[in-house]
Design an enzyme around this catalytic site. Structure first.
Site, PDB file in Angstrom:
ATOM      1  N   GLY A  90      34.221  39.586  42.115  1.00  0.00           N
ATOM      2  CA  GLY A  90      34.141  40.868  41.400  1.00  0.00           C
ATOM      3  C   GLY A  90      33.341  40.721  40.122  1.00  0.00           C
ATOM      4  N   GLY A 117      32.938  44.892  34.612  1.00  0.00           N
ATOM      5  CA  GLY A 117      34.209  44.654  33.918  1.00  0.00           C
ATOM      6  C   GLY A 117      34.442  43.211  33.500  1.00  0.00           C
ATOM      7  N   TYR A 129      50.316  48.286  43.190  1.00  0.00           N
ATOM      8  CA  TYR A 129      49.469  47.499  42.269  1.00  0.00           C
ATOM      9  C   TYR A 129      50.317  46.412  41.594  1.00  0.00           C
ATOM     10  CZ  TYR A 129      46.356  46.207  38.429  1.00  0.00           C
ATOM     11  OH  TYR A 129      45.574  45.495  37.544  1.00  0.00           O
TER      12      TYR A 129
HETATM   13  N1  NAP Z   1      40.908  46.360  32.939  1.00  0.00           N
HETATM   14  C1  NAP Z   1      42.148  46.067  32.611  1.00  0.00           C
HETATM   15  O1  NAP Z   1      42.661  46.587  31.625  1.00  0.00           O
HETATM   16  C2  NAP Z   1      42.950  45.089  33.428  1.00  0.00           C
HETATM   17  C3  NAP Z   1      44.280  44.890  33.055  1.00  0.00           C
HETATM   18  C4  NAP Z   1      45.026  43.984  33.761  1.00  0.00           C
HETATM   19  C5  NAP Z   1      44.471  43.294  34.808  1.00  0.00           C
HETATM   20  N2  NAP Z   1      43.186  43.514  35.175  1.00  0.00           N
HETATM   21  C6  NAP Z   1      42.648  42.742  36.306  1.00  0.00           C
HETATM   22  O2  NAP Z   1      41.366  42.242  35.986  1.00  0.00           O
HETATM   23  C7  NAP Z   1      40.606  42.076  37.189  1.00  0.00           C
HETATM   24  C8  NAP Z   1      39.229  42.691  36.995  1.00  0.00           C
HETATM   25  O3  NAP Z   1      39.392  44.075  36.805  1.00  0.00           O
HETATM   26  P1  NAP Z   1      38.399  44.958  35.915  1.00  0.00           P
HETATM   27  O4  NAP Z   1      39.210  45.603  34.872  1.00  0.00           O
HETATM   28  O5  NAP Z   1      37.212  44.201  35.555  1.00  0.00           O
HETATM   29  O6  NAP Z   1      38.069  46.109  36.987  1.00  0.00           O
HETATM   30  P2  NAP Z   1      36.675  46.651  37.593  1.00  0.00           P
HETATM   31  O7  NAP Z   1      35.714  46.857  36.484  1.00  0.00           O
HETATM   32  O8  NAP Z   1      37.046  47.786  38.460  1.00  0.00           O
HETATM   33  O9  NAP Z   1      36.176  45.412  38.463  1.00  0.00           O
HETATM   34  C9  NAP Z   1      36.841  45.057  39.656  1.00  0.00           C
HETATM   35  C10 NAP Z   1      35.934  44.205  40.494  1.00  0.00           C
HETATM   36  O10 NAP Z   1      36.603  43.897  41.731  1.00  0.00           O
HETATM   37  C11 NAP Z   1      35.722  44.226  42.788  1.00  0.00           C
HETATM   38  N3  NAP Z   1      36.405  44.575  44.045  1.00  0.00           N
HETATM   39  C12 NAP Z   1      37.217  45.615  44.294  1.00  0.00           C
HETATM   40  N4  NAP Z   1      37.547  45.647  45.601  1.00  0.00           N
HETATM   41  C13 NAP Z   1      36.906  44.598  46.186  1.00  0.00           C
HETATM   42  C14 NAP Z   1      36.804  44.112  47.509  1.00  0.00           C
HETATM   43  N5  NAP Z   1      37.426  44.713  48.531  1.00  0.00           N
HETATM   44  N6  NAP Z   1      36.054  43.018  47.744  1.00  0.00           N
HETATM   45  C15 NAP Z   1      35.397  42.413  46.746  1.00  0.00           C
HETATM   46  N7  NAP Z   1      35.436  42.832  45.480  1.00  0.00           N
HETATM   47  C16 NAP Z   1      36.182  43.921  45.201  1.00  0.00           C
HETATM   48  C17 NAP Z   1      34.911  45.407  42.268  1.00  0.00           C
HETATM   49  O11 NAP Z   1      33.759  45.592  43.058  1.00  0.00           O
HETATM   50  P3  NAP Z   1      33.081  47.071  43.119  1.00  0.00           P
HETATM   51  O12 NAP Z   1      32.516  47.308  41.767  1.00  0.00           O
HETATM   52  O13 NAP Z   1      32.073  46.941  44.208  1.00  0.00           O
HETATM   53  O14 NAP Z   1      34.162  48.022  43.466  1.00  0.00           O
HETATM   54  C18 NAP Z   1      34.636  44.907  40.868  1.00  0.00           C
HETATM   55  O15 NAP Z   1      33.593  43.965  40.888  1.00  0.00           O
HETATM   56  C19 NAP Z   1      41.421  42.717  38.309  1.00  0.00           C
HETATM   57  O16 NAP Z   1      42.079  41.705  39.046  1.00  0.00           O
HETATM   58  C20 NAP Z   1      42.444  43.567  37.567  1.00  0.00           C
HETATM   59  O17 NAP Z   1      43.644  43.732  38.296  1.00  0.00           O
HETATM   60  C21 NAP Z   1      42.408  44.399  34.503  1.00  0.00           C
END
Ligand code: NAP
Length: 302
Positions: free
Chosen positions: A21, A25, A175
């Site tokens: 991913g 983000g 989630y």
């Molecule tokens: N943002 C927060 O505040 C927060 C808080 C707690 C935990 N997290 C965790 O941090 C991690 C990164 O999240 P983020 O905030 O950076 O979110 P994000 O910007 O939505 O990035 C998520 C990434 O995961 C990829 N992804 C989703 N479904 C996928 C699939 N089926 N196969 C391969 N890749 C896939 C997305 O690809 P696409 O762009 O192609 O969809 C994107 O690259 C996640 O595990 C999330 O649970 C985030």
């Protein structure tokens, strides 16, 4: 711990890292920082176009590492195996695997293999990817596996009767369940690594509250309510720090959990955080491992 930032990352030249991913983000910022520090970084993204676009944006910032793109759909166990096979043929080592990709609160949906989407992508896909790559990690001295969770894990419980949404679907409940599974997995993996006498390190991290695309499935009212409850969101470079710390800092030991250090874990700089008892539950973790083994057909080569 005081204000550890990416400036504290030592030279990573010669290391190979995969970030799942990585196109946006937290994953993008994690990949960028590793690249800036000299690592050869594989951007494992859902489609080639987004991966190439991320590679171009990273390159444009300058840095001394290497970049490579790979297509990874974590919602398809066959595709995960194919990506791992290609990687193993091409690379002799893997120093850092960052299991970062995630999806949050989508409408009810399933992976290509029929598992509830969040559980399938956030947990099972990474279980499978890590299992395929484990022999290579284990053959690389000092290798680390970082699995990205969330403070949502606090609200999670593993409902073994509903992992395919057989009974009902509640977007946030699922989630939180998947993020608890990330913690249980990271800790159980470390237990199994130690029992086998292997040297790989498995660690969990969580980025706190960040302004990313993760909220893409939330409606405006829910998003505003969440921000009102949580307070100011961090920029993703800061949310990437716990993953980066877990991946490179000398002090890190297997089975630990890294998080932003302010109370609640939403903001701050990386610090070790104690895992609550339900994240350390050996029985649930063993049952989850067995479920994942059966579901994916992947048995780790300990
Ligand atoms: N943002 C927060 O505040 C927060 C808080 C707690 C935990 N997290 C965790 O941090 C991690 C990164 O999240 P983020 O905030 O950076 O979110 P994000 O910007 O939505 O990035 C998520 C990434 O995961 C990829 N992804 C989703 N479904 C996928 C699939 N089926 N196969 C391969 N890749 C896939 C997305 O690809 P696409 O762009 O192609 O969809 C994107 O690259 C996640 O595990 C999330 O649970 C985030």
């Amino acid at each position: 711990m005081t204000m550890w930032t990416k400036k504290n990352i030592g030279d990573q030249t010669g290391k190979t890292a995969i970030v799942t991913g990585a196109n946006t983000g937290i994953g993008f910022e994690t990949a960028l920082a590793l690249y800036e520090a000299g690592a050869h970084v594989v951007l494992a993204c859902r489609n080639e176009r987004n991966a190439q676009d991320a590679a171009a944006r990273i390159q444009a910032q300058g840095g001394k590492g290497g970049l490579e793109t790979a297509v990874l759909n974590l919602a398809n166990l066959h595709a995960i195996g194919a990506l791992a096979e290609t990687f193993i043929q091409k690379h002799e080592k893997l120093d850092i695997l960052i299991n970062n990709a995630g999806v949050m609160t989508p409408p009810a949906s399933k992976t290509d293999d029929g598992v509830e989407l969040q559980f399938g992508v956030n947990f099972l896909g990474h279980y499978a990817l890590t299992g395929h790559l484990y022999p290579l990690l284990n053959a690389t001295p000092g290798a680390r596996i970082v699995t990205v969770s969330s403070m949502a894990y606090l609200h999670g419980a593993i409902d073994f009767a509903n992992l395919r949404s057989e009974q009902s679907y509640d977007a946030f409940r699922e989630y939180a369940q998947s993020k608890l599974a990330n913690v249980l997995f990271a800790v159980e993996l470390q237990r199994r690594i130690e029992a086998a006498g292997d040297q790989v390190i498995s660690v969990a991290a969580q980025p706190g509250a960040n302004n990313t695309d993760l909220s893409r499935f939330m409606n405006e009212a829910d998003y505003n309510a969440a921000v009102a409850r949580i307070g100011q969101l961090m920029d993703p470079w800061q949310g990437a720090l716990p993953s980066l710390y877990a991946a490179v800092a000398d002090e890190v030991q297997g089975g630990e959990f890294y998080s932003p250090d302010e109370p609640g874990g939403y903001r701050g700089y990386p610090a070790k955080l104690a895992i609550e008892p339900h994240g350390m539950d050996r029985n649930v973790a063993a049952r989850l491992w067995e479920w994942a083994e059966n579901e994916s057909g992947i048995r780790y080569a300990f």
